[in-house]
Design a protein around this motif. Structure first.
Motif, PDB file in Angstrom:
ATOM      1  N   ALA A 372     -12.927 -50.414  -7.116  1.00 33.45           N
ATOM      2  CA  ALA A 372     -11.747 -50.394  -7.614  1.00 33.45           C
ATOM      3  C   ALA A 372     -10.760 -48.925  -7.143  1.00 33.45           C
ATOM      4  O   ALA A 372      -9.664 -49.153  -7.307  1.00 33.45           O
ATOM      5  N   ILE A 373     -11.339 -48.117  -6.697  1.00 36.86           N
ATOM      6  CA  ILE A 373     -10.534 -46.710  -6.402  1.00 36.86           C
ATOM      7  C   ILE A 373     -10.266 -47.015  -4.962  1.00 36.86           C
ATOM      8  O   ILE A 373      -9.394 -46.071  -4.606  1.00 36.86           O
ATOM      9  N   THR A 374     -10.577 -47.777  -4.243  1.00 42.55           N
ATOM     10  CA  THR A 374     -10.337 -47.748  -2.823  1.00 42.55           C
ATOM     11  C   THR A 374      -8.930 -48.061  -2.626  1.00 42.55           C
ATOM     12  O   THR A 374      -8.400 -47.346  -1.773  1.00 42.55           O
ATOM     13  N   PRO A 375      -8.261 -48.868  -3.015  1.00 48.13           N
ATOM     14  CA  PRO A 375      -6.921 -49.003  -2.811  1.00 48.13           C
ATOM     15  C   PRO A 375      -5.921 -47.883  -3.235  1.00 48.13           C
ATOM     16  O   PRO A 375      -5.042 -47.518  -2.490  1.00 48.13           O
ATOM     17  N   ASP A 376      -6.372 -46.942  -3.977  1.00 49.32           N
ATOM     18  CA  ASP A 376      -5.623 -45.675  -4.424  1.00 49.32           C
ATOM     19  C   ASP A 376      -5.643 -44.819  -3.031  1.00 49.32           C
ATOM     20  O   ASP A 376      -4.716 -43.766  -2.928  1.00 49.32           O
ATOM     21  N   PHE A 377      -6.528 -44.828  -2.111  1.00 45.72           N
ATOM     22  CA  PHE A 377      -6.524 -44.068  -1.039  1.00 45.72           C
ATOM     23  C   PHE A 377      -5.953 -45.020   0.010  1.00 45.72           C
ATOM     24  O   PHE A 377      -5.993 -44.373   1.391  1.00 45.72           O
ATOM     25  N   GLY A 378      -5.155 -45.765  -0.069  1.00 46.42           N
ATOM     26  CA  GLY A 378      -4.581 -46.690   0.942  1.00 46.42           C
ATOM     27  C   GLY A 378      -5.420 -47.399   1.904  1.00 46.42           C
ATOM     28  O   GLY A 378      -5.023 -47.709   3.133  1.00 46.42           O
ATOM     29  N   LEU A 379      -6.612 -47.770   1.539  1.00 42.44           N
ATOM     30  CA  LEU A 379      -7.727 -48.344   2.162  1.00 42.44           C
ATOM     31  C   LEU A 379      -7.811 -49.900   1.593  1.00 42.44           C
ATOM     32  O   LEU A 379      -7.390 -50.051   0.585  1.00 42.44           O
ATOM     33  N   LYS A 380      -8.351 -50.542   2.648  1.00 42.88           N
ATOM     34  CA  LYS A 380      -8.746 -51.926   2.179  1.00 42.88           C
ATOM     35  C   LYS A 380     -10.032 -52.379   2.742  1.00 42.88           C
ATOM     36  O   LYS A 380     -10.401 -52.227   3.951  1.00 42.88           O
ATOM     37  N   ILE A 381     -10.607 -52.897   1.791  1.00 45.47           N
ATOM     38  CA  ILE A 381     -12.208 -53.368   1.940  1.00 45.47           C
ATOM     39  C   ILE A 381     -11.964 -54.880   2.919  1.00 45.47           C
ATOM     40  O   ILE A 381     -11.264 -55.781   2.361  1.00 45.47           O
ATOM     41  N   TYR A 382     -12.525 -54.844   3.993  1.00 46.35           N
ATOM     42  CA  TYR A 382     -12.420 -56.082   4.734  1.00 46.35           C
ATOM     43  C   TYR A 382     -13.011 -57.551   4.120  1.00 46.35           C
ATOM     44  O   TYR A 382     -14.252 -57.334   3.443  1.00 46.35           O
ATOM     45  N   GLN A 383     -12.076 -58.218   4.166  1.00 49.83           N
ATOM     46  CA  GLN A 383     -12.791 -59.794   3.631  1.00 49.83           C
ATOM     47  C   GLN A 383     -12.162 -60.819   4.299  1.00 49.83           C
ATOM     48  O   GLN A 383     -11.003 -60.952   4.816  1.00 49.83           O
ATOM     49  N   GLN A 384     -13.215 -61.650   4.814  1.00 47.41           N
ATOM     50  CA  GLN A 384     -12.610 -62.637   5.718  1.00 47.41           C
ATOM     51  C   GLN A 384     -12.094 -63.944   4.795  1.00 47.41           C
ATOM     52  O   GLN A 384     -12.567 -64.542   3.910  1.00 47.41           O
ATOM     53  N   TYR A 385     -10.990 -64.273   5.419  1.00 41.50           N
ATOM     54  CA  TYR A 385     -10.105 -65.219   4.739  1.00 41.50           C
ATOM     55  C   TYR A 385     -10.484 -66.719   5.515  1.00 41.50           C
ATOM     56  O   TYR A 385     -10.166 -66.600   6.804  1.00 41.50           O
ATOM     57  N   ILE A 386     -10.679 -67.813   4.999  1.00 44.73           N
ATOM     58  CA  ILE A 386     -11.078 -69.145   5.530  1.00 44.73           C
ATOM     59  C   ILE A 386     -10.257 -70.234   5.002  1.00 44.73           C
ATOM     60  O   ILE A 386     -10.135 -70.383   3.695  1.00 44.73           O
ATOM     61  N   GLY A 387      -9.527 -70.652   5.888  1.00 45.24           N
ATOM     62  CA  GLY A 387      -8.472 -71.955   5.088  1.00 45.24           C
ATOM     63  C   GLY A 387      -7.352 -71.615   4.735  1.00 45.24           C
ATOM     64  O   GLY A 387      -6.465 -72.344   4.304  1.00 45.24           O
ATOM     65  N   ARG A 388      -6.938 -70.093   4.520  1.00 44.23           N
ATOM     66  CA  ARG A 388      -5.617 -69.830   4.167  1.00 44.23           C
ATOM     67  C   ARG A 388      -5.349 -68.557   4.624  1.00 44.23           C
ATOM     68  O   ARG A 388      -5.788 -67.802   5.219  1.00 44.23           O
ATOM     69  N   GLU A 389      -3.811 -68.408   4.895  1.00 49.08           N
ATOM     70  CA  GLU A 389      -3.406 -67.049   5.472  1.00 49.08           C
ATOM     71  C   GLU A 389      -3.717 -65.979   4.448  1.00 49.08           C
ATOM     72  O   GLU A 389      -3.511 -66.077   3.179  1.00 49.08           O
ATOM     73  N   GLU A 390      -3.512 -64.626   4.928  1.00 45.13           N
ATOM     74  CA  GLU A 390      -3.597 -63.458   4.023  1.00 45.13           C
ATOM     75  C   GLU A 390      -2.291 -63.112   3.517  1.00 45.13           C
ATOM     76  O   GLU A 390      -1.338 -63.384   4.087  1.00 45.13           O
TER      77      GLU A 390
END
Length: 390
Positions: A372-390
């Motif tokens: 939950a606090i990761t976005p507050d540090f300007g970071l993004k957890i990697y998540q693979q998207y399949i079948g749609r654009e980010e």
């Protein structure tokens, strides 16, 4: 025996029997006397000897006599007493019937042998109860020894019964076993290999009864309930029971969680992948936001510090102050080798509560907060998207 025959003859004389009637009457009376004496001997043992032994063992302060002279042993012994009386009286009854006497004598001897071995096995089983107060490793040695001892007793009994039936000396049969040793080794192969494997398991303190073990190949993940010469029973956490041979545990690898259970904490080691595109110097705006939200105090951070560095510092401080984390053990948030999925950051720490349900909940609570606090540090957890654009 002479007095019994004397009184039987007196009874026949008083009846005035002559000729063949004397022989038949004498035989019937002797059989009845043997049956009565055998029954009386059994009753006396159960009604007099057994209660006396119980009272004696109950009055003593030690517990071993209650186990070694328990009800099961006394019942097994009571089955032998009548047969011994019959075996003693057989020569008197069948003096004129050699063939019948020989057959019944062998049958009685076989019965006494079998019941004696049964008594020995019950006694050995009682010996195993004495080992419940010693440590698990020695207890397993003792149980293995008792198992081997029972096999030896049964083996000797089989030889003795065969010797009685064919009227040969048991020593001659034992001498001839050399030719059949290969067959015996084949029959008891699992038992012998299980004994050796069990000794290796216990002597090296690899496993004890009550340990939590994981055997991936056997689908076992639970508590060891029983260890015998040939099997190890594991109750999985879904209450299914998996049976594994000791040889399998020795030959293949398995995980024993006893070290974790006896330690001050249960380890957590989890990787989270962060997107490389979002790793950058913090900047003044991000630093002010982190101070405003209470992650850091003013002056603790500078704009040229990388946001991932700030995140790692805060995560370690958060873990060190968490009430469920053992702060006296290792706490580390560090990078691993970069991968195609992003930059892996490992969170390594120990939870004080090792109980399975509490451990899972406490661990999840910690990581849910980290996510939950990761976005507050300007970071993004990697998540693979399949079948749609980010």
């Amino acid at each position: 025996m002479i007095k019994i025959e004397y009184y039987v003859d007196k009874i026949i004389q008083m009846c005035g029997l002559t000729g063949m009637s004397v022989t038949v009457a004498r035989f019937i009376l002797l059989v009845l006397v043997a049956v009565v004496l055998a029954s009386v001997a059994g009753i006396l043992f159960r009604k007099i000897v057994t209660p006396i032994v119980r009272n004696i063992t109950a009055r003593t302060k030690v517990t071993w006599d209650d186990i070694l002279l328990g009800d099961d042993i006394l019942k097994a012994a009571s089955r032998i007493v009548p047969a011994v009386v019959v075996w003693i009286l057989l020569p008197m009854i069948f003096t004129r019937f050699d063939t019948v006497h020989e057959i019944l004598e062998r049958a009685t001897a076989v019965y006494i042998t079998v019941m004696s071995v049964n008594l020995a096995i019950v006694f050995i089983n009682s010996l195993k109860l004495l080992g419940n107060n010693i440590n698990s490793s020695t207890q397993q040695y003792f149980h293995s020894f008792c198992g081997v001892l029972k096999i030896v007793m049964i083996f000797i009994a089989v030889i003795a019964v065969v010797a009685i039936i064919i009227d040969k000396s048991p020593t001659k049969l034992f001498a001839g076993l050399g030719a059949t040793s290969a067959i015996m080794m084949l029959v008891f192969k699992d038992t012998i290999s299980g004994l050796v494997a069990g000794i290796r398991l216990t002597s090296n303190n690899m496993m004890r009864k009550g340990d939590w073990i994981t055997v991936p190949k056997a689908g076992a993940d639970g508590t060891v309930e029983d260890i015998t010469l040939t099997t190890v029973k594991v109750r999985n956490f879904d209450n299914t029971i998996v049976t594994v041979t000791p040889q399998t545990l020795v030959d293949d690898s398995f995980k024993n969680w006893i070290g974790m259970q006896n330690s001050d904490g249960r380890r957590v080691a989890r990787k989270i992948y962060y997107d490389f595109n979002h790793i950058h110097p913090a900047g003044r705006e991000l630093c002010d936001r982190l101070v405003e939200k209470g992650y850091f105090n003013a002056g603790e951070i500078t704009p040229d510090t990388v946001n991932l560095t700030l995140f790692r510092r805060y995560a370690e401080r958060y873990l060190a102050g968490h009430p469920e984390v053992n702060s006296s053990m290792t706490i580390m948030v560090h990078q691993l080798e970069p991968a195609s999925l992003g930059l892996p950051v490992e969170f390594y720490f120990f939870l004080s509560d090792k109980e399975w349900l509490n451990y899972e909940h406490n661990r999840d609570d910690i990581f849910e907060y980290i996510y939950a606090i990761t976005p507050d540090f300007g970071l993004k957890i990697y998540q693979q998207y399949i079948g749609r654009e980010e």
